[in-house]
Design a protein around this motif. Structure first.
Motif, mmCIF file in Angstrom:
data_model
loop_
_atom_site.group_PDB
_atom_site.id
_atom_site.type_symbol
_atom_site.label_atom_id
_atom_site.label_comp_id
_atom_site.label_asym_id
_atom_site.label_seq_id
_atom_site.Cartn_x
_atom_site.Cartn_y
_atom_site.Cartn_z
ATOM 1 N N GLY A 12 -18.374 32.987 0.326
ATOM 2 C CA GLY A 12 -19.423 31.979 0.234
ATOM 3 C C GLY A 12 -20.790 32.604 0.354
ATOM 4 O O GLY A 12 -20.947 33.720 0.834
ATOM 5 N N LEU A 13 -21.753 31.890 -0.095
ATOM 6 C CA LEU A 13 -23.131 32.328 0.026
ATOM 7 C C LEU A 13 -23.792 31.549 1.157
ATOM 8 O O LEU A 13 -23.549 30.356 1.314
ATOM 9 C CB LEU A 13 -23.894 32.100 -1.279
ATOM 10 N N VAL A 14 -24.617 32.227 1.934
ATOM 11 C CA VAL A 14 -25.294 31.595 3.055
ATOM 12 C C VAL A 14 -26.777 31.432 2.712
ATOM 13 O O VAL A 14 -27.437 32.393 2.337
ATOM 14 C CB VAL A 14 -25.142 32.440 4.348
ATOM 15 N N VAL A 15 -27.243 30.219 2.841
ATOM 16 C CA VAL A 15 -28.654 29.921 2.615
ATOM 17 C C VAL A 15 -29.274 29.646 3.976
ATOM 18 O O VAL A 15 -28.796 28.800 4.726
ATOM 19 C CB VAL A 15 -28.820 28.702 1.681
ATOM 20 N N GLY A 17 -32.617 28.759 6.438
ATOM 21 C CA GLY A 17 -33.949 28.157 6.510
ATOM 22 C C GLY A 17 -34.346 27.451 5.233
ATOM 23 O O GLY A 17 -33.604 26.645 4.681
ATOM 24 N N ASN A 18 -35.528 27.769 4.745
ATOM 25 C CA ASN A 18 -36.058 27.141 3.536
ATOM 26 C C ASN A 18 -35.692 27.904 2.273
ATOM 27 O O ASN A 18 -36.169 27.576 1.193
ATOM 28 C CB ASN A 18 -37.585 27.028 3.639
ATOM 29 N N GLU A 19 -34.850 28.914 2.428
ATOM 30 C CA GLU A 19 -34.445 29.713 1.284
ATOM 31 C C GLU A 19 -33.648 28.845 0.301
ATOM 32 O O GLU A 19 -32.821 28.036 0.691
ATOM 33 C CB GLU A 19 -33.577 30.875 1.773
ATOM 34 N N GLY A 20 -33.912 29.024 -0.978
ATOM 35 C CA GLY A 20 -33.164 28.286 -1.991
ATOM 36 C C GLY A 20 -31.898 29.028 -2.374
ATOM 37 O O GLY A 20 -31.588 30.102 -1.856
ATOM 38 N N TYR A 21 -31.158 28.441 -3.269
ATOM 39 C CA TYR A 21 -29.927 29.069 -3.734
ATOM 40 C C TYR A 21 -30.199 30.393 -4.438
ATOM 41 O O TYR A 21 -29.364 31.286 -4.445
ATOM 42 C CB TYR A 21 -29.175 28.125 -4.678
ATOM 43 N N GLU A 22 -31.364 30.511 -5.032
ATOM 44 C CA GLU A 22 -31.694 31.723 -5.780
ATOM 45 C C GLU A 22 -31.640 32.962 -4.887
ATOM 46 O O GLU A 22 -31.162 34.021 -5.293
ATOM 47 C CB GLU A 22 -33.093 31.613 -6.413
ATOM 48 N N GLY A 23 -32.130 32.827 -3.664
ATOM 49 C CA GLY A 23 -32.112 33.960 -2.740
ATOM 50 C C GLY A 23 -30.701 34.391 -2.385
ATOM 51 O O GLY A 23 -30.389 35.578 -2.320
ATOM 52 N N ALA A 24 -29.829 33.427 -2.150
ATOM 53 C CA ALA A 24 -28.445 33.743 -1.815
ATOM 54 C C ALA A 24 -27.731 34.374 -3.005
ATOM 55 O O ALA A 24 -26.968 35.331 -2.848
ATOM 56 C CB ALA A 24 -27.718 32.482 -1.372
ATOM 57 N N VAL A 25 -27.995 33.858 -4.196
ATOM 58 C CA VAL A 25 -27.379 34.418 -5.395
ATOM 59 C C VAL A 25 -27.888 35.838 -5.629
ATOM 60 O O VAL A 25 -27.136 36.722 -6.042
ATOM 61 C CB VAL A 25 -27.641 33.510 -6.620
ATOM 62 N N ARG A 26 -29.159 36.078 -5.327
ATOM 63 C CA ARG A 26 -29.709 37.430 -5.476
ATOM 64 C C ARG A 26 -28.999 38.428 -4.560
ATOM 65 O O ARG A 26 -28.808 39.578 -4.921
ATOM 66 C CB ARG A 26 -31.216 37.440 -5.200
ATOM 67 N N LYS A 27 -28.607 37.988 -3.363
ATOM 68 C CA LYS A 27 -27.865 38.870 -2.450
ATOM 69 C C LYS A 27 -26.521 39.262 -3.066
ATOM 70 O O LYS A 27 -26.092 40.404 -2.982
ATOM 71 C CB LYS A 27 -27.643 38.178 -1.106
ATOM 72 N N TYR A 28 -25.852 38.312 -3.688
ATOM 73 C CA TYR A 28 -24.571 38.581 -4.344
ATOM 74 C C TYR A 28 -24.783 39.510 -5.536
ATOM 75 O O TYR A 28 -24.020 40.447 -5.757
ATOM 76 C CB TYR A 28 -23.938 37.268 -4.789
ATOM 77 N N PHE A 112 -10.518 35.658 -0.129
ATOM 78 C CA PHE A 112 -11.690 36.493 -0.344
ATOM 79 C C PHE A 112 -11.845 36.761 -1.831
ATOM 80 O O PHE A 112 -10.899 36.612 -2.604
ATOM 81 C CB PHE A 112 -11.628 37.798 0.476
ATOM 82 N N ASN A 113 -13.044 37.117 -2.224
ATOM 83 C CA ASN A 113 -13.319 37.411 -3.627
ATOM 84 C C ASN A 113 -13.151 38.906 -3.861
ATOM 85 O O ASN A 113 -13.737 39.733 -3.159
ATOM 86 C CB ASN A 113 -14.746 37.008 -4.004
#
Length: 121
Positions: A12-15, A17-28, A112-113
């Motif tokens: 899963g992706l963790v978002v 605070g005010n971070e949007g989905y884009e930030g979590a996707v960028r980590k992946y 897990f992925n």
């Protein structure tokens, strides 16, 4: 000839605070970019089910204490209350309880992925 390598990726992706989905996707994406160097290409992301067996601590403690009490009771019946035989019975019972308790496992199911990369030569 094609070579393959696999790595475990987050499920899963963790978002935060005010971070949007884009930030979590960028980590992946950063994880993928880190592995996709030297000609390696991401081929697929596969979810893999895994069953983990972990020690059930509550059952372990219960069995250890139960066997210690049984050993103590047998020792006091055979030898007399509070003598060395009673204490030895409790210790032997505790030892058996620990050995049996270590065998009690709880299975947990996780996914897990698996990221599969290919290198074509």
């Amino acid at each position: 000839m094609t070579q393959y390598k696999t790595i475990a990726g987050p499920v899963g992706l963790v978002v935060e605070g005010n971070e949007g989905y884009e930030g979590a996707v960028r980590k992946y994406a950063a994880l993928i970019d880190q592995e996709a160097v030297g000609g390696w290409e991401l081929l697929l992301i596969q979810q893999v089910p895994v069953t983990k067996k972990k020690l059930n601590v509550v059952a372990f403690l219960f069995v250890a204490i139960l066997f210690a009490a049984i050993g103590y009771a047998i020792g006091s019946t055979l030898g007399g209350r509070g003598d060395d035989f009673t204490i030895l019975g409790g210790i032997v019972g505790l030892g058996l309880g620990v050995l049996i308790g270590l065998q009690i496992k709880t299975a947990t199911y996780e996914i897990f992925n698996m990221l599969v990369f290919a290198l074509k030569q």
